[in-house]
Design a protein around this motif. Structure first.
Motif, PDB file in Angstrom:
ATOM      1  N   LYS A 172       0.855  -1.199   0.000  1.00 55.55           N
ATOM      2  CA  LYS A 172       0.000   0.000   0.000  1.00 55.55           C
ATOM      3  C   LYS A 172       0.881   1.234   0.000  1.00 55.55           C
ATOM      4  O   LYS A 172       1.893   1.279   0.671  1.00 55.55           O
ATOM      5  CB  LYS A 172      -0.846   0.042   1.280  1.00 55.55           C
ATOM      6  N   ARG A 173       0.441   2.276  -0.719  1.00 50.96           N
ATOM      7  CA  ARG A 173       1.153   3.540  -0.568  1.00 50.96           C
ATOM      8  C   ARG A 173       0.427   4.451   0.412  1.00 50.96           C
ATOM      9  O   ARG A 173       1.003   5.444   0.885  1.00 50.96           O
ATOM     10  CB  ARG A 173       1.388   4.222  -1.919  1.00 50.96           C
TER      11      ARG A 173
ATOM     12  N   ARG B  14       0.415   0.415  -4.209  1.00 50.66           N
ATOM     13  CA  ARG B  14       1.622   0.858  -4.903  1.00 50.66           C
ATOM     14  C   ARG B  14       1.559   0.495  -6.381  1.00 50.66           C
ATOM     15  O   ARG B  14       2.176   1.165  -7.213  1.00 50.66           O
ATOM     16  CB  ARG B  14       2.856   0.174  -4.271  1.00 50.66           C
TER      17      ARG B  14
ATOM     18  N   PRO C 215       0.512   9.077  -8.317  1.00 51.95           N
ATOM     19  CA  PRO C 215       0.858   9.613  -6.998  1.00 51.95           C
ATOM     20  C   PRO C 215       0.499  11.095  -6.941  1.00 51.95           C
ATOM     21  O   PRO C 215       0.778  11.831  -7.879  1.00 51.95           O
ATOM     22  CB  PRO C 215       2.377   9.408  -6.909  1.00 51.95           C
TER      23      PRO C 215
ATOM     24  N   LEU D 167       7.363  -3.898   1.796  1.00 47.89           N
ATOM     25  CA  LEU D 167       7.567  -2.557   1.250  1.00 47.89           C
ATOM     26  C   LEU D 167       8.700  -1.844   2.001  1.00 47.89           C
ATOM     27  O   LEU D 167       9.529  -1.158   1.402  1.00 47.89           O
ATOM     28  CB  LEU D 167       6.264  -1.766   1.388  1.00 47.89           C
TER      29      LEU D 167
ATOM     30  N   GLU E 118      10.908  -2.843  -4.871  1.00 47.12           N
ATOM     31  CA  GLU E 118      10.754  -1.814  -5.921  1.00 47.12           C
ATOM     32  C   GLU E 118      10.983  -2.385  -7.325  1.00 47.12           C
ATOM     33  O   GLU E 118      10.192  -2.107  -8.230  1.00 47.12           O
ATOM     34  CB  GLU E 118      11.660  -0.611  -5.658  1.00 47.12           C
TER      35      GLU E 118
ATOM     36  N   ALA F 240       7.911  -4.238  -8.257  1.00 41.57           N
ATOM     37  CA  ALA F 240       6.804  -3.335  -8.580  1.00 41.57           C
ATOM     38  C   ALA F 240       6.959  -2.803 -10.010  1.00 41.57           C
ATOM     39  O   ALA F 240       5.985  -2.721 -10.761  1.00 41.57           O
ATOM     40  CB  ALA F 240       6.753  -2.177  -7.577  1.00 41.57           C
TER      41      ALA F 240
END
Lengths: 353, 353
Positions: free
Chosen positions: A40-41, A49, A177, A224, A231, A234
């Motif tokens: 999750k961001r 994310r 974002p 994360l 990363e 992702a």
């Protein structure tokens, strides 16, 4: 593809709608991600994310009735007829707060939910549960939401619920974002993905394993925060998603399966490299994966995906589902094996609107 | 730490030394990497992408005798008394070419090698094998090499053999990237790493599994070429190595074990994300890993590492080795369990020099 933003009421701007039904019942089905939701961001807004993509199943629906109780001092919840308390009730009540805010109505509600996933099947019921709750609660409180808005709302209850709003295949957009919370909320919802001509089954090997050592919420957070492989996964998952959409468009089950399997293995790889490591893969999980490899050697197009648990879901042509199921039953004689196909969208039950 | 470069003869400059022994016998032991060798940047020179660090074991030595045979038209090789041909002989003969080039001597040789690793133990014998061959061949051809030069030479036969030259713990330097092959060759060798006060055992669970689906050579290449997680792992492995050296220096077995375990899991994670995936972890591997987790919950400092195969090597305090071995035996009743401790350097046998 996101031109339908304008259909949805901004989350921060309640839209009173006094003509609500006061009660409504909705049904929704679980979904299995072929491109995984992992990380999750934003925990509060449940913003992921990465984009994810799933298949809604035709088994184990959740049916949820929401009835406004203006006289009551608090929300109530029953699960399978039994009153629920504590964290479960708190989470449902917090979700209803969002609906009340959007509807501009203050009433508490009584929520009755029936989930048909067998206990211990290891299939999360939060996706079907919050999808059904979103649709039923919106109707009960008089909100007229389209599917996009339902998806956005369901997301707040459980990320993967955003996808269970739709039939068949659905992509949940992470959204760009942005520091603007309303904008971020608006941009993150699922939408259907066309896959005309694809006729798949998902054979689910339910592996007999103990309780999870780590909750998926904690596992996401730890991966994360600590995995040096998160990363790059992702980034590669964004490529997987593009290729998956193309494979679905041309109904190429082999490509769909290969991309799904590598995406899932990559997700589990990010967890193995977390500190401390998170490992959901159990010995029996690998026994099933060995069975899937053998099926492919034997010419069957069967591809595995695994979520935050030991079970394995095997995508294959519908015509091969029974053969795949037999192989998996032999691989995990003390587990159980289920066959699912693409399922329907979340919907209000007739007579309830 | 690399000030000893000048002790070694440049690989490209043969140094004739006519006073060779004409025959020599050497013994060397296997090693297990705690920071993994995974990925070559040069296949011919056997230059790795990352530094690695290992523990030489005190079990399963290889004893190798090299005898010059000036009258012969080609090299010969016996393994355990049986003549070897084909790829195995070709690889040994190519290695002897390097020695002949350095020594400036043309004679062929007869190589007799005895390896004590039980068949099917899944412990690679190429490390002890090429370490023993390097030491014996150098002596037989009259090269007077120091340990660094032996390590560099052994590397050309098998990368991990560079570490089996040394007792206890050893780090194999990848060396800086350079287009100059002689410079690159000179800069890549192992050297001992101090770990005074550490008294570990390595308990090896030999898992009953079929033949490898993918050779480690092919797996390395595929991972380097296709896994989106390889480069970030390689970067994190450099951090692991620095922390590992510090942990060894302060004889901190817990830190040594934690770093080793995460480094190995990370390596396997890079393979899971290769395309197609490479998975050496078998169901029984995970059963052993579950046993290791349980040991830690029970307060035993036990940490796992796995190479390109299903076996698990568990680092623990020497005093706990028997308890760990019992647990692992119970976890894999149809496997076998061995206990090793830090072992000696490769050496010439007395009377042979």
């Amino acid at each position: 593809m996101r031109a339908d933003h304008h259909l949805a009421p901004p989350a921060a701007a309640p839209r009173p709608h006094p003509g609500g039904q006061e009660h409504a019942t909705a049904v929704a089905h679980p979904n299995i991600a072929l491109i995984k939701y992992w990380g999750k961001r934003d925990e509060r807004l449940v913003l992921p994310r990465v984009d994810s993509l799933s298949m809604t199943l035709d088994i184990f629906p959740t049916t949820t009735r929401v009835r406004l109780t203006p006289e009551a001092g608090h929300d109530t919840l029953t699960l399978g007829g039994r009153p629920a308390q504590g964290e479960t009730l708190r989470r449902v009540s917090a979700f209803l707060d969002l609906v009340r805010q959007q509807a501009g109505r203050p009433e508490h509600a009584a929520v009755d939910s029936h989930n048909t996933v067998p206990t211990g099947a290891g299939l999360a019921s939060s996706a079907s549960g919050f999808a059904a709750l979103a649709v039923a609660a919106a109707a009960a409180y008089g909100l007229r939401l389209d599917a996009t808005a339902h998806s956005r709302l369901a997301r707040r209850g459980s990320g993967s619920a955003s996808r269970s709003i739709f039939a068949g295949f659905a992509q949940w957009h992470a959204g760009p974002p942005t520091a603007d919370e309303d904008e971020a909320d608006l941009a993150s919802y699922a939408e259907p993905v066309p896959a005309a001509g694809l006729d798949p089954a998902l054979v689910i090997a339910v592996v007999n394993a103990g309780p999870k050592a780590v909750s998926s919420r904690e596992a996401m957070r730890r991966t994360l925060d600590t995995s040096p492989l998160y990363e790059p996964w992702a980034r590669s998952s964004a490529d997987d998603l593009r290729e998956m959409r193309a494979a679905l468009r041309r109904a190429d089950l082999e490509a769909v399966g290969e991309i799904a399997e590598r995406n899932a293995l990559g997700m589990h790889a990010t967890m193995l490299a977390a500190r401390p490591a998170v490992r959901y893969l159990a010995p029996a999980t690998l026994t099933v994966l060995d069975g899937v490899l053998q099926l492919r050697k034997d010419g069957v197009r069967a591809y595995a995906t695994m979520d935050a648990g030991p079970n394995v879901k095997v995508l294959c042509p519908r015509a091969d589902a029974e053969r795949v199921a037999r192989t998996l039953r032999a691989a995990v004689p003390d587990g159980s094996v289920l066959v699912a196909r693409p399922g329907p969208a979340a919907r209000l039950l007739p007579g309830e609107r």
